[in-house]
Design a protein around this motif. Sequence first.
Motif, PDB file in Angstrom:
ATOM      1  N   UNK A 154       0.836  -1.207   0.000  1.00 42.60           N
ATOM      2  CA  UNK A 154       0.000   0.000   0.000  1.00 42.60           C
ATOM      3  C   UNK A 154       0.867   1.253   0.000  1.00 42.60           C
ATOM      4  N   UNK A 155       1.894   1.245   0.873  1.00 41.51           N
ATOM      5  CA  UNK A 155       2.753   2.424   0.987  1.00 41.51           C
ATOM      6  C   UNK A 155       3.504   2.664  -0.309  1.00 41.51           C
ATOM      7  N   UNK A 156       4.029   1.564  -0.893  1.00 42.23           N
ATOM      8  CA  UNK A 156       4.791   1.699  -2.140  1.00 42.23           C
ATOM      9  C   UNK A 156       3.882   2.183  -3.271  1.00 42.23           C
ATOM     10  N   UNK A 157       2.642   1.704  -3.291  1.00 41.04           N
ATOM     11  CA  UNK A 157       1.700   2.141  -4.328  1.00 41.04           C
ATOM     12  C   UNK A 157       1.364   3.618  -4.161  1.00 41.04           C
ATOM     13  N   UNK A 158       1.183   4.039  -2.895  1.00 37.83           N
ATOM     14  CA  UNK A 158       0.914   5.458  -2.637  1.00 37.83           C
ATOM     15  C   UNK A 158       2.062   6.311  -3.146  1.00 37.83           C
ATOM     16  N   UNK A 159       3.293   5.844  -2.871  1.00 34.59           N
ATOM     17  CA  UNK A 159       4.435   6.603  -3.342  1.00 34.59           C
ATOM     18  C   UNK A 159       4.461   6.647  -4.859  1.00 34.59           C
ATOM     19  N   UNK A 160       4.143   5.510  -5.504  1.00 36.76           N
ATOM     20  CA  UNK A 160       4.131   5.474  -6.973  1.00 36.76           C
ATOM     21  C   UNK A 160       3.135   6.494  -7.512  1.00 36.76           C
ATOM     22  N   UNK A 161       1.948   6.566  -6.877  1.00 33.75           N
ATOM     23  CA  UNK A 161       0.946   7.544  -7.307  1.00 33.75           C
ATOM     24  C   UNK A 161       1.463   8.960  -7.176  1.00 33.75           C
ATOM     25  N   UNK A 162       2.151   9.246  -6.059  1.00 34.80           N
ATOM     26  CA  UNK A 162       2.672  10.606  -5.843  1.00 34.80           C
ATOM     27  C   UNK A 162       3.786  10.921  -6.831  1.00 34.80           C
ATOM     28  N   UNK A 163       4.614   9.907  -7.154  1.00 38.11           N
ATOM     29  CA  UNK A 163       5.678  10.151  -8.142  1.00 38.11           C
ATOM     30  C   UNK A 163       5.055  10.499  -9.484  1.00 38.11           C
ATOM     31  N   UNK A 164       3.968   9.780  -9.844  1.00 35.05           N
ATOM     32  CA  UNK A 164       3.316  10.070 -11.128  1.00 35.05           C
ATOM     33  C   UNK A 164       2.741  11.484 -11.131  1.00 35.05           C
TER      34      UNK A 164
END
Lengths: 181, 134
Positions: A154-164
């Motif tokens: 979940x945390x890694x996905x959240x970060x991926x969303x923020x990077x995008x």
Amino acid sequence: MNRKRISLRQELPLLVWLVIVWCALWQDFGPGNLLFGALIAIVVARLFYLPPVELGGRFNVLRAVPFALVFLAKVVAASFQVLYLAVAKGPRVLSAVIAVPLRSHSDLLVTATGHVISLIPGSLVVEVDRSTSTLYIHGVNVRDAADAAKLRKDVRDTEAGLIRIMGTKEEVSALKQEVGS
Amino acid sequence: MNPEPFSADMVIDAVSAVFMVVGALMSLAAAVGLLRFPDLLSRMHAATKPQVLGLFLLLSAVGLQMRSLWVWPVLVVAWIFQLLTVPVSAHMVGRAGYRTKHLHRERLSSDELEAVVQHAARKRGSTDEEQRGG
């Protein structure tokens, strides 16, 4: 005084935010108030100097809107989950502190990820290791390794969303490669 | 004011009533969680998190009831400030709580920070001794 000069472009988000706060408090978005607000924002930003936030140089609105909606949905779902845990499990609830290494080393993205994760009920940032950009997250109702893996994802996905949304171009292309492979 | 059964006012009133009740329920969740969760860190979840949603719902209800467009920016700014400050305060309390060992280890299924902290403590201890020796 030894101050790093900030370009107007870098300072613009802060100034815009200050003007919005000013006009919201007056409940008046007329041209006169906007102009005076801008004047006060510039004076405040000059007098009370803050170290500049290093932005990635891009902001993707098309990605930001769905991200915000998903965030709101997660907050709603998790709020009710915490309510259920408080009522049903209470003192018997199991938690865990897990380390989540992040991809990005930018202060802005680590802070934003930590904020989003902390705002979603059920997870809380206990410690941040800035040198390795690792977040130590306390998750409630993490009973075993599978739950921990889910929280980490979940945390890694959240970060991926923020990077995008607002990562640098290099971070986005690295992310694309990671997802593609 | 309007005798029609399904006027816009009634719908707005109903929606804001639901928002207020659910928002108040979130405050109740925080109170129940504070009382029932076992240690400081899990209590922080109850104390801070449901308020993000609770405040959102209550502010939306206020916005709907005020019937004025210009009150919305104030409410949005109030909510954003809450979003910015809640994680910081939760982090500071949680961090202080972890460092002063206000937690029940038996209620943790895993703790990946403990090893790091002990490693850092050992390292600091050895450098302190080196400095004292030199």
